[in-house]
Design an enzyme around this catalytic site. Structure first.
Site, PDB file in Angstrom:
ATOM      1  N   GLY A  10       0.751  -1.158   0.254  1.00 50.77           N
ATOM      2  CA  GLY A  10      -0.474   0.461  -0.081  1.00 50.77           C
ATOM      3  C   GLY A  10       0.611   0.972   0.157  1.00 50.77           C
ATOM      4  O   GLY A  10       0.350   2.256   0.147  1.00 50.77           O
ATOM      5  N   GLY A  11       1.910   1.047  -0.049  1.00 46.18           N
ATOM      6  CA  GLY A  11       3.299   1.483  -0.307  1.00 46.18           C
ATOM      7  C   GLY A  11       3.420   2.191  -1.965  1.00 46.18           C
ATOM      8  O   GLY A  11       3.244   1.430  -2.427  1.00 46.18           O
ATOM      9  N   VAL A  12       4.309   3.628  -1.983  1.00 48.75           N
ATOM     10  CA  VAL A  12       4.495   3.698  -3.344  1.00 48.75           C
ATOM     11  C   VAL A  12       5.517   3.409  -3.906  1.00 48.75           C
ATOM     12  O   VAL A  12       6.218   2.813  -5.190  1.00 48.75           O
ATOM     13  CB  VAL A  12       5.236   5.207  -2.903  1.00 48.75           C
ATOM     14  CG1 VAL A  12       5.870   5.364  -2.849  1.00 48.75           C
ATOM     15  CG2 VAL A  12       5.523   5.271  -5.095  1.00 48.75           C
ATOM     16  N   MET A  33       0.337  -8.416   3.085  1.00 45.83           N
ATOM     17  CA  MET A  33       0.201  -8.878   4.343  1.00 45.83           C
ATOM     18  C   MET A  33      -0.392  -7.985   5.704  1.00 45.83           C
ATOM     19  O   MET A  33      -0.442  -6.870   5.695  1.00 45.83           O
ATOM     20  CB  MET A  33       1.952  -9.032   4.576  1.00 45.83           C
ATOM     21  CG  MET A  33       2.447 -10.067   4.015  1.00 45.83           C
ATOM     22  SD  MET A  33       4.410 -10.012   4.161  1.00 45.83           S
ATOM     23  CE  MET A  33       4.957  -9.419   3.070  1.00 45.83           C
ATOM     24  N   CYS A 100      11.224  -8.716  10.598  1.00 44.02           N
ATOM     25  CA  CYS A 100      10.518  -8.771   9.590  1.00 44.02           C
ATOM     26  C   CYS A 100      10.745  -9.876   8.311  1.00 44.02           C
ATOM     27  O   CYS A 100       9.127 -10.914   7.779  1.00 44.02           O
ATOM     28  CB  CYS A 100       9.432  -7.983   9.917  1.00 44.02           C
ATOM     29  SG  CYS A 100       8.320  -7.932   8.493  1.00 44.02           S
ATOM     30  N   GLY A 124       9.443  -3.953  -2.556  1.00 46.18           N
ATOM     31  CA  GLY A 124       9.737  -2.035  -3.167  1.00 46.18           C
ATOM     32  C   GLY A 124      10.987  -2.347  -2.202  1.00 46.18           C
ATOM     33  O   GLY A 124      10.420  -1.315  -1.531  1.00 46.18           O
ATOM     34  N   CYS A 200       7.479  -2.788  10.991  1.00 44.35           N
ATOM     35  CA  CYS A 200       7.276  -3.226   9.559  1.00 44.35           C
ATOM     36  C   CYS A 200       6.046  -3.948   9.244  1.00 44.35           C
ATOM     37  O   CYS A 200       5.424  -4.679  10.016  1.00 44.35           O
ATOM     38  CB  CYS A 200       8.197  -3.817   9.638  1.00 44.35           C
ATOM     39  SG  CYS A 200       8.309  -5.271   8.663  1.00 44.35           S
TER      40      CYS A 200
END
EC number: 2.8.1.13
Length: 395
Positions: A10-12, A33, A100, A124, A200
């Protein structure tokens, strides 16, 4: 077409990673996740993982790739959260992000991806993967990201050859501004999204608040130790061996209340870590106070004035054999061997010139210059040029 499962957070960064893989002709599947859903410890009324999961779904939709959510909260609690609390209770400072990656993203998550018929797992991360051939074998390299400001190789310092063989890092050759530019051109919902600062994958959780809900507050004293305290006076030593000298340089000083004066109170030694300056709430000193040590058994925090206080500085550290990890197993040292490297003891620390010394019980890292706040429980990682070759937990 090789199949790749991308951990869409859900991040760039992961959004652009998925796009690049699709452009390169891979069959791409997005997987989100869900690592946490105990709402009692998120610190806002928002539901961060839900926001992130929705953003990930919108990105997958826009890129035209299949998407699903996997719930890994049980494994995350057992392998990351419980481990963290255990370490804090022992007075060590763990690094949940490194764990993590080793335990969740490139183990549990990777197993799920491979069960979906994936050839690779992609994230990413700002780092790169290299391959070389040696004695007829293929060896994988973990290389720093091109963006020196964002290089995240340190967070992957515990990966194995088997994990690296299945990993892809599509944005490692790009800088953060370039990644954002690609996301903007594609009109992705994550293009301008701020980087997550939480644990994380848990989302917007502040670590101290999180710890306070699990480790009960307990009032104790803050002791200030003067920089001319006799404990810092070092006589001229004649060491019988290099190992004896390294053992001395990396030793832990054992403070008592008699080494200083009580200057304040705190709510629990396990909330504090070496080198910490904020949260002490003690004023009136010419220079700011820094934590130089914590004693969780007696619940005492030892502090010193200024960032050059001798209690903060050390030239060497030790890693036990069972906490020692070589990504490049072919380069692992044998007893009595040494190696010149560049090392760091925390994320974003500029690389420091150092020498590794392998002994029977583990590995010493001897730095060329004094290092500030070497902290038990954190990871030290070492590099040759821009390749991360090994790491270990500071003991």
């Amino acid at each position: 077409m090789k199949r790749v499962v991308v951990g869409l957070s859900g991040g760039v960064d992961s959004s652009v990673a998925a796009y690049l893989l699709k452009e390169q002709g891979y069959e791409v599947i997005g997987l989100f996740m869900k690592n946490w859903h105990d709402d009692s410890v998120t610190i806002s009324n928002e539901c961060p993982w839900l926001d992130d999961s929705n953003d990930a779904m919108l990105v997958a939709d826009k890129l035209g790739i299949p998407f699903q959510t996997v719930d890994l909260s049980e494994q995350y609690k057992a392998r990351i959260v419980d481990y963290m609390f255990n370490e804090y209770q022992k007075g060590r400072t763990p690094n949940p992000d490194v764990l993590c990656n080793r335990e969740i993203k490139f183990d549990v998550f990777m197993d799920i991806a491979l069960s979906l018929g994936a050839d690779y797992v992609a994230t990413g991360h700002y780092c790169r993967k290299g391959t070389l051939h040696k004695n007829g074998e293929e060896i994988y390299q973990l290389l720093a990201g091109v963006d020196g400001n964002k290089d995240q190789s340190y967070f992957l310092c515990q990966l194995s050859q088997a994990q690296l063989s299945k990993a892809l890092f599509p944005i490692g050759e790009l800088t953060k501004p370039e990644v954002r530019e690609i996301a903007s051109k594609l009109d992705l919902v994550t293009a301008e999204k701020k980087d997550s600062q939480g644990l994380c994958f848990i989302g917007k959780v502040k670590l101290p608040d999180f710890l306070q809900q699990q480790l009960k507050p307990k009032e104790g004293v803050i002791v200030e130790v003067s920089d001319d305290e006799p404990i810092y006076k070092v006589e001229n030593h004649n060491f019988n061996s290099k190992e004896e000298e390294l053992s001395f340089l990396s030793r832990k000083l054992n403070y008592t209340i008699q080494n200083g004066k009580v200057v304040g109170k705190h709510q629990g030694a396990h909330y504090f870590t070496k080198g910490q300056r904020k949260g002490l709430a003690v004023g009136g000193t010419p220079e700011p106070l820094f934590v130089i040590d914590t004693n969780v058994e007696d619940n005492i925090i030892y502090t010193g004035q200024g960032k050059n206080h001798p209690g903060l500085l050390k030239k060497a550290l030790f890693i036990t054999n069972d906490e020692l990890h070589w990504i490049r197993e072919d380069l692992a040292l044998k007893v009595n061997q040494t190696m010149e490297v560049y090392a760091r003891i925390r994320y974003r620390q500029p690389l420091q010139k150092a020498t590794l010394h392998k002994v029977a019980t583990g590995l010493y890292i001897e730095f060329e210059t004094l290092q500030s706040a070497i902290t038990e429980g954190q990871f030290a990682a070492w590099y040759i040029n821009d390749e991360l070759i090994g790491s270990g937990v500071i003991s």
